[in-house]
Design an enzyme around this catalytic site. Structure first.
Site, PDB file in Angstrom:
ATOM      1  N   HIS A 211      -2.475 -11.372   1.232  1.00 16.54           N
ATOM      2  CA  HIS A 211      -1.583 -11.259   2.622  1.00 16.54           C
ATOM      3  C   HIS A 211      -1.185  -9.811   2.683  1.00 16.54           C
ATOM      4  CE1 HIS A 211      -1.597 -15.186   3.931  1.00 16.54           C
ATOM      5  NE2 HIS A 211      -1.608 -15.805   2.699  1.00 16.54           N
TER       6      HIS A 211
ATOM      7  N   GLU B 229      -0.088  -8.235   4.909  1.00 19.54           N
ATOM      8  CA  GLU B 229       1.254  -8.089   6.316  1.00 19.54           C
ATOM      9  C   GLU B 229       2.228  -8.012   5.671  1.00 19.54           C
ATOM     10  OE1 GLU B 229      -1.006 -10.803   5.744  1.00 19.54           O
ATOM     11  OE2 GLU B 229      -0.107 -12.708   6.105  1.00 19.54           O
TER      12      GLU B 229
ATOM     13  N   CYS C 111      -6.771 -14.289   3.739  1.00 18.55           N
ATOM     14  CA  CYS C 111      -6.375 -15.474   3.047  1.00 18.55           C
ATOM     15  C   CYS C 111      -7.694 -16.546   3.576  1.00 18.55           C
ATOM     16  CB  CYS C 111      -5.201 -15.999   2.848  1.00 18.55           C
ATOM     17  SG  CYS C 111      -4.762 -16.908   1.519  1.00 18.55           S
TER      18      CYS C 111
END
Ligand code: GLN
Length: 560
Positions: free
Chosen positions: A520, A522, A381
């Site tokens: 993102h 994750e 990001c």
């Protein structure tokens, strides 16, 4: 069959790992063949944690459907594989904003609006809605029993016990048995008091989950059972675990899931197998090697600020059979210090998401170092946007390349700011619009969006797919007007929104591993399904580690 509700409350102190316990119980019930959903009730007054500083509340977890939620929802997803939804996290602020909107509309028909029944009714609706398809709804109440803010929530779950009947409701209370070294004893008194507090508001817990650093003697379990009015078998010890991945197994060995089923008079749908967790624990605890990754961020002293990210790196480590050692580098540090001294001996560099101007210079220095020294780099990001800025400045020669996020000076380049505010984008076929001066909360480009990957790219190799979906949380975007110039220098936008308007992935050809992503990843990594991007990044770190270490050692010797 109607869903059963399991309420998880906490006592004595905060940070007892209620979220992890709830997630682990859910994973165990799942392993027994049941469908589960986890929910979180947060008593604070913010409408959602989206605008909260990560130093106070840890990471903001983003769901597929674009909600900014409590980080516990991340644990829930990672442990169960069930995607959390907007409707799985509520705060007092949200309840009150709905309630006040209703009141203004006149929905209460002139009645006096009160905590009981109006606030509690809204809480109950939240807990029970969309529960038809589930066997169990596990609902965690944030904070600790006795908190003033939490009272309406405790009252609401008490009412649910009464209304749905105890055959559909179970109360689990998580407490702490502190160990007093001089007395060499675990103390049960705080637990007794905490349960007393719970009972004073009408809730008798069915199961006590007792956190302790040492094994709880039978005599103490008996004492707790007697004072707290809970069967001895339902006083479960939850000892400090060597890793979070061990918690489901530990709780299973303590019979937690069995006690839950007994309460509901239910039979397991299948024999529990925790072999996949077993494999993870083994690899996590005894990896074959290790890699050192520099984590260049703003909130480097609080692990919770990047929870999903550190977990995703761990998942990738497990997959690669290495321990991922994170070297936390506060981005402010090498705004003055030289990057070599901080990053010279790491195997890979990561710049996570972030906001605002603070630390930007340092993060850009980290990107430059990774790019020039050919160290694997992953920018997430903000880490992607800053990587693009660095390359524009130093490869393209656009010296004033910047982001509208931290520079209001108009760009001298006719193409405009390299990273600009996003005011319009497509979501599910409709146009979303934002004004630069609008509210900050809940207005970013949030949640899951598709991304198309250019064939032949590193991203294509990593994902092994043409179209992917990933979760977003950002307000700014990279300006594609610079794309052709970038291409000359091997900087490729290898992932874009399907309409081609928004860049999603950038990579640098000729570099061993250099990837920036606008989203993102994750949030979608799970221990049982590690994310390909992190797996590939850690693999690159591993390869770099093997190839660079001897060279580095010689270089250091020479320098000495
Ligand atoms: N601050 C940047 C933006 O809003 C990046 C956000 C992030 O890293 N999550 O676009």
């Amino acid at each position: 069959m109607a869903a059963k509700f399991i309420f998880i409350t906490g006592g004595v102190v905060s940070s007892l790992g209620k979220g992890l316990s709830a997630a682990s119980l859910a994973a165990l019930l799942q392993a027994r063949g049941f469908r589960v959903r986890l929910r979180k009730l947060d008593p604070y007054l913010n409408v959602d944690p989206g605008t909260m500083n990560p130093t106070q509340h840890g990471e903001v977890f983003v769901t597929e459907d674009g909600a900014e939620t409590d980080l516990d929802l991340g644990h829930y997803e990672r442990f169960t594989g069930v995607d959390a939804r907007k409707s799985d996290n509520i705060t007092t602020g949200q309840i009150y904003s709905d309630l006040l909107a209703k009141e203004r509309r006149g929905d209460y028909l002139g009645g006096t609006v009160q905590v009981i029944p109006h606030v509690t009714d809204l809480i109950k609706n939240f807990v029970t809605r969309d529960s038809e398809k589930e066997d169990f709804i596990l609902c965690e109440i944030g904070g600790t029993v006795g908190d003033i803010e939490g009272l309406p929530f405790f009252e609401a779950i008490r009412q649910l016990g009464y209304e749905l009947g105890r055959s559909r409701v179970l109360y689990v209370h998580v407490t702490l048995l502190p160990y007093i070294a001089v007395a060499k004893e675990l103390k049960t008194k705080p637990t007794q008091h905490s349960v007393k507090e719970l009972r004073s508001i009408g809730i008798q817990p069915d199961i006590l989950l007792c956190r302790a650093e040492k094994a709880i003697p039978v005599s103490e379990k008996k004492k707790i059972a007697q004072f707290c009015n809970v069967p001895e078998s339902c006083v479960i010890s939850a000892l400090d675990a060597t890793s979070i991945y061990k918690v489901p197994q530990n709780l299973h060995l303590e019979g937690f899931d069995v006690r839950v089923l007994e309460h509901f008079k239910m039979k397991s749908k299948k024999k529990v197998s925790l072999s996949s967790w077993d494999r993870i624990v083994k690899r996590y605890e005894k990896p074959r090697g290790e890699v050192n990754i520099a984590f260049v961020g703003k909130y480097t002293s609080i692990g919770d600020a990047y929870k999903s990210l550190t977990e995703a790196l761990d998942h990738a480590g497990i997959e690669n059979n290495v321990r991922v050692n994170l070297q936390w580098v506060n981005a402010r540090v090498f705004e003055s210090a030289d990057a070599q001294s901080k990053l010279g001996d790491v195997d890979a560099i990561l710049v996570p998401g972030g906001f605002g101007e603070e630390g930007v210079k340092g993060k850009i220095a980290a990107v430059k170092f990774a790019r020039e020294k050919r160290i694997p780099y992953l920018g997430i990001c903000y880490g992607m946007q800053l990587a693009v800025i660095e390359m524009a400045r130093n490869l393209l020669g656009v010296k004033d390349a910047t982001s509208a996020e931290f520079s209001s000076a108009p760009s001298k380049d006719p193409r405009g700011s390299l990273v600009g505010i996003m005011t319009e984008w497509e979501k599910d076929g409709a146009t979303e619009k934002r004004s630069a001066k609008g509210d900050l909360g809940g207005t970013m480009r949030l949640g899951s969006y598709p991304c198309e990957i250019a064939s032949g790219s590193l991203a294509a190799k990593i994902y092994g797919a043409k179209t992917i979906t990933e979760r977003h949380r950002h307000r700014y975007e990279v300006n594609l007007a610079y794309e052709a110039d970038f291409a000359v220098h091997g900087v490729i936008f290898s992932g874009k929104s399907p309409d081609g308007a928004l860049p999603e992935i950038v990579e640098l050809e000729g570099h061993p591993w250099f990837v920036g992503v606008q989203y993102h990843p994750e949030f979608k990594s799970r221990p049982l399904a590690p994310h390909p991007l992190f797996v590939s990044f850690v693999k690159a770190a591993k390869e770099n580690s093997a190839s660079l270490k001897p060279k580095l050692a010689t270089a250091r010797k020479k320098a000495a």
